[in-house]
Design a protein around this motif. Structure first.
Motif, PDB file in Angstrom:
ATOM      1  N   SER A  11       0.932  -1.192   0.011  1.00  0.00           N
ATOM      2  CA  SER A  11       0.072   0.038  -0.105  1.00  0.00           C
ATOM      3  C   SER A  11       0.876   1.301   0.095  1.00  0.00           C
ATOM      4  CB  SER A  11      -1.065   0.110   1.257  1.00  0.00           C
ATOM      5  OG  SER A  11      -1.500   1.314   1.186  1.00  0.00           O
ATOM      6  N   VAL A  12       0.306   2.324  -0.561  1.00  0.00           N
ATOM      7  CA  VAL A  12       1.108   3.787  -0.772  1.00  0.00           C
ATOM      8  C   VAL A  12       0.359   4.638   0.460  1.00  0.00           C
ATOM      9  CG1 VAL A  12       1.352   3.426  -3.048  1.00  0.00           C
ATOM     10  CG2 VAL A  12      -0.653   4.662  -2.481  1.00  0.00           C
ATOM     11  N   GLY A  13      -0.221   4.261   1.336  1.00  0.00           N
ATOM     12  CA  GLY A  13      -0.589   5.201   2.267  1.00  0.00           C
ATOM     13  C   GLY A  13      -2.222   4.950   2.666  1.00  0.00           C
ATOM     14  N   GLU A  14      -2.722   5.853   3.612  1.00  0.00           N
ATOM     15  CA  GLU A  14      -3.949   5.507   3.973  1.00  0.00           C
ATOM     16  C   GLU A  14      -4.972   5.896   3.026  1.00  0.00           C
ATOM     17  OE1 GLU A  14      -4.708   8.360   7.292  1.00  0.00           O
ATOM     18  OE2 GLU A  14      -3.423   7.244   8.764  1.00  0.00           O
ATOM     19  N   ALA A  15      -4.556   6.611   1.799  1.00  0.00           N
ATOM     20  CA  ALA A  15      -5.732   6.990   0.791  1.00  0.00           C
ATOM     21  C   ALA A  15      -5.696   5.656  -0.162  1.00  0.00           C
ATOM     22  CB  ALA A  15      -5.308   8.237   0.013  1.00  0.00           C
ATOM     23  N   ASP A  16      -4.726   4.762  -0.082  1.00  0.00           N
ATOM     24  CA  ASP A  16      -5.021   3.648  -0.942  1.00  0.00           C
ATOM     25  C   ASP A  16      -6.078   2.799  -1.156  1.00  0.00           C
ATOM     26  OD1 ASP A  16      -3.790   1.952  -3.175  1.00  0.00           O
ATOM     27  OD2 ASP A  16      -2.020   1.294  -2.064  1.00  0.00           O
ATOM     28  N   VAL A  64      -7.828  -8.407  -0.460  1.00  0.00           N
ATOM     29  CA  VAL A  64      -8.034 -10.012  -0.941  1.00  0.00           C
ATOM     30  C   VAL A  64      -7.812 -10.050  -2.329  1.00  0.00           C
ATOM     31  CG1 VAL A  64      -9.572 -10.430   0.957  1.00  0.00           C
ATOM     32  CG2 VAL A  64     -10.568  -9.340  -1.200  1.00  0.00           C
ATOM     33  N   ALA A  65      -7.346  -9.028  -2.886  1.00  0.00           N
ATOM     34  CA  ALA A  65      -7.038  -8.844  -4.676  1.00  0.00           C
ATOM     35  C   ALA A  65      -5.957  -8.226  -4.920  1.00  0.00           C
ATOM     36  CB  ALA A  65      -8.278  -9.011  -5.400  1.00  0.00           C
ATOM     37  N   PRO A  66      -5.376  -8.458  -6.022  1.00  0.00           N
ATOM     38  CA  PRO A  66      -4.501  -7.547  -6.820  1.00  0.00           C
ATOM     39  C   PRO A  66      -5.358  -6.332  -7.510  1.00  0.00           C
ATOM     40  CG  PRO A  66      -4.440  -9.459  -7.880  1.00  0.00           C
ATOM     41  CD  PRO A  66      -5.560  -9.649  -6.818  1.00  0.00           C
ATOM     42  N   TYR A  67      -6.176  -5.582  -6.755  1.00  0.00           N
ATOM     43  CA  TYR A  67      -7.008  -4.638  -7.407  1.00  0.00           C
ATOM     44  C   TYR A  67      -6.922  -3.312  -6.836  1.00  0.00           C
ATOM     45  CZ  TYR A  67     -11.657  -2.639  -8.482  1.00  0.00           C
ATOM     46  OH  TYR A  67     -12.753  -1.938  -8.783  1.00  0.00           O
ATOM     47  N   ARG A  68      -6.987  -2.113  -7.531  1.00  0.00           N
ATOM     48  CA  ARG A  68      -7.034  -1.163  -6.808  1.00  0.00           C
ATOM     49  C   ARG A  68      -7.878  -0.112  -7.708  1.00  0.00           C
ATOM     50  NH1 ARG A  68      -1.606   0.071  -6.968  1.00  0.00           N
ATOM     51  NH2 ARG A  68      -1.268   0.101  -4.593  1.00  0.00           N
ATOM     52  N   LEU A  69      -8.529   1.054  -7.174  1.00  0.00           N
ATOM     53  CA  LEU A  69      -9.454   2.004  -7.742  1.00  0.00           C
ATOM     54  C   LEU A  69      -8.634   3.467  -7.552  1.00  0.00           C
ATOM     55  CD1 LEU A  69     -12.399   2.872  -8.929  1.00  0.00           C
ATOM     56  CD2 LEU A  69     -12.999   2.917  -6.430  1.00  0.00           C
ATOM     57  N   VAL A  70      -8.749   4.137  -8.831  1.00  0.00           N
ATOM     58  CA  VAL A  70      -7.995   5.308  -8.456  1.00  0.00           C
ATOM     59  C   VAL A  70      -8.897   6.331  -9.365  1.00  0.00           C
ATOM     60  CG1 VAL A  70      -5.802   6.663  -9.342  1.00  0.00           C
ATOM     61  CG2 VAL A  70      -5.838   4.161  -8.870  1.00  0.00           C
ATOM     62  N   ASN A  71      -9.136   7.698  -8.771  1.00  0.00           N
ATOM     63  CA  ASN A  71      -9.488   8.803  -9.575  1.00  0.00           C
ATOM     64  C   ASN A  71      -8.572   9.543 -10.409  1.00  0.00           C
ATOM     65  OD1 ASN A  71     -11.892   8.973  -8.030  1.00  0.00           O
ATOM     66  ND2 ASN A  71     -11.181  10.506  -6.543  1.00  0.00           N
ATOM     67  N   ALA A 125       0.250   9.819  -5.200  1.00  0.00           N
ATOM     68  CA  ALA A 125       1.036   8.815  -4.551  1.00  0.00           C
ATOM     69  C   ALA A 125       1.640   7.911  -5.426  1.00  0.00           C
ATOM     70  CB  ALA A 125       0.371   8.251  -3.266  1.00  0.00           C
ATOM     71  N   LEU A 126       0.744   7.550  -6.534  1.00  0.00           N
ATOM     72  CA  LEU A 126       1.021   6.467  -7.259  1.00  0.00           C
ATOM     73  C   LEU A 126       1.916   7.037  -8.380  1.00  0.00           C
ATOM     74  CD1 LEU A 126      -2.210   4.583  -7.691  1.00  0.00           C
ATOM     75  CD2 LEU A 126      -0.200   3.643  -6.493  1.00  0.00           C
ATOM     76  N   ILE A 127       1.642   8.141  -9.009  1.00  0.00           N
ATOM     77  CA  ILE A 127       2.340   8.574 -10.072  1.00  0.00           C
ATOM     78  C   ILE A 127       3.301   9.708 -10.184  1.00  0.00           C
ATOM     79  CG2 ILE A 127       0.934   7.349 -11.844  1.00  0.00           C
ATOM     80  CD1 ILE A 127      -0.287   9.863 -12.690  1.00  0.00           C
ATOM     81  N   GLY A 128       3.094  10.410  -8.787  1.00  0.00           N
ATOM     82  CA  GLY A 128       3.799  11.640  -8.753  1.00  0.00           C
ATOM     83  C   GLY A 128       3.164  12.916  -9.355  1.00  0.00           C
ATOM     84  N   GLY A 129       1.867  13.074  -9.572  1.00  0.00           N
ATOM     85  CA  GLY A 129       1.323  13.871 -10.307  1.00  0.00           C
ATOM     86  C   GLY A 129      -0.274  13.829 -10.471  1.00  0.00           C
ATOM     87  N   ALA A 130      -0.890  14.921 -10.951  1.00  0.00           N
ATOM     88  CA  ALA A 130      -2.253  14.925 -11.173  1.00  0.00           C
ATOM     89  C   ALA A 130      -2.574  16.026 -12.492  1.00  0.00           C
ATOM     90  CB  ALA A 130      -3.015  15.221 -10.056  1.00  0.00           C
ATOM     91  N   PRO A 131      -3.544  15.861 -13.224  1.00  0.00           N
ATOM     92  CA  PRO A 131      -3.877  16.532 -14.355  1.00  0.00           C
ATOM     93  C   PRO A 131      -3.860  18.095 -13.787  1.00  0.00           C
ATOM     94  CG  PRO A 131      -5.422  14.829 -14.394  1.00  0.00           C
ATOM     95  CD  PRO A 131      -4.695  14.725 -13.119  1.00  0.00           C
TER      96      PRO A 131
END
Length: 332
Positions: free
Chosen positions: A240-245, A250-257, A305-311
């Motif tokens: 995990s990359v932190g509390e926001a993750d 139970v799965a290799p699954y992630r949801l990202v805005n 946290a995942l890619i170092g930036g946002a739009p």
């Protein structure tokens, strides 16, 4: 890499495929060319991709059994980016069956195809509409999304749940992303910016909902593609990359805005469009239609946290780019 992009004739799929091809990847574009909007625009996008080395096109619908497994068996993709869907919040009130077929049956067929032909990473597009009636802002991925306001939003939430189940059962590394009001050159004709531009140039009034006070977290497509490209290299298999993750326990699954986290009022967007067009709009103020929300606002904590930036592209840059394309394409 070998990458399969569903919905490659759509405006996001087109921009993503073009970016991947420019990097030298082999891209298989899978699209059914539905007539929800101008098929000629979709074919013009694919025609551009066809000029680029490494592109292979498959014209078929996800809902048709066997078509996607055949395409995957030939392409042997390492990554699948699933963008094909029946889009449009308001259209789901008029033609709900199209959403069941494309977004539920189609999603099921895609997951079965990936199960039969395992990939390094499956990425697929959900929507900010999934947050539905949740009035808390910014929208955080860790918030429970349990109040969809349209069948479109419900179908996308179902897709997220289906993907999580397959990720758990079959170990498919999966990232779902929720888009926030994407706009760009080669955009979708049913979206507000496209409709407003067409009507203003024709001297026709535009319908402005919620008196112009509705807010949207506008996302320019180049920023969106950059985020998808970086996320493709981050399958959810690490810690995990932190509390926001949202990494599933139970799965290799992630949801990202994927959004910029900077909502803009609709009337401010129209002001910027008027400036780019050099024309004033006649505005007809209307109440917010059923299924629409007053505000969208992405939390960007996890994406950063995942890619170092946002739009970051502002409307003052993105809207003139859209207008320039529109005038050139439609010779206005």
């Amino acid at each position: 890499m070998r990458i399969l992009v569903t919905g490659s004739a759509g405006f996001i799929g087109f921009h993503l495929a073009r970016r991947l091809l420019s990097e030298g990847h082999a891209v298989t574009g899978f699209d059914g060319f539905s007539d929800y909007y101008d098929v000629g625009l979709k074919r013009a996008r694919h025609a551009i991709l066809a000029t680029m080395p490494g592109f292979a096109a498959v014209e078929a619908r996800l809902e048709t059994p066997g078509t996607l497994p055949e395409a995957m068996a030939r392409a042997e993709p390492e990554i699948v980016v699933h963008l094909a869907a029946q889009a449009g919040v308001r259209h789901s009130l008029e033609n709900p069956g199209a959403y069941v077929e494309a977004n539920l049956v189609g999603m099921g067929n895609l997951l079965e195809a990936v199960r039969a032909h395992p990939v390094r990473h499956l990425l697929f597009a959900s929507t900010s509409s999934a947050y539905g009636g949740d009035a808390r802002v910014p929208f955080r991925e860790t918030d429970r999304a349990v109040s969809p306001l349209t069948l479109y939003a419900a179908s996308k939430l179902a897709g997220e749940a289906m993907a999580h189940a397959y990720s758990h059962l079959f170990g498919i590394p999966t990232t779902a992303f929720r888009f926030f009001t994407v706009y760009c050159p080669w955009g979708r004709p049913d979206m507000a910016l496209f409709l407003f531009t067409k009507k203003i140039l024709a001297g026709e009034p535009i319908e402005v909902f919620a008196g112009g006070a509705a807010e949207r977290d506008f996302t320019y497509v180049d920023d969106l593609v950059e985020a998808i490209r970086r996320l493709a290299d981050r399958p959810p298999i690490d810690a995990s990359v932190g509390e926001a993750d949202t990494l599933s326990p139970v799965a290799p699954y992630r949801l990202v805005n994927i959004g910029g986290g900077r909502p803009v009022r609709l009337d401010a967007m129209i002001d910027a469009l008027e400036g780019a067009l050099g024309r004033r709009a006649e505005r007809l103020l209307k109440p917010l239609p059923p299924g629409d929300v007053a505000r969208t606002h992405a939390s960007t904590e996890l994406l950063r946290a995942l890619i170092g930036g946002a739009p970051e592209t502002p409307l003052e840059t993105g809207i003139p780019a859209f207008v320039a394309w529109y005038r050139d394409y439609y010779r206005t």
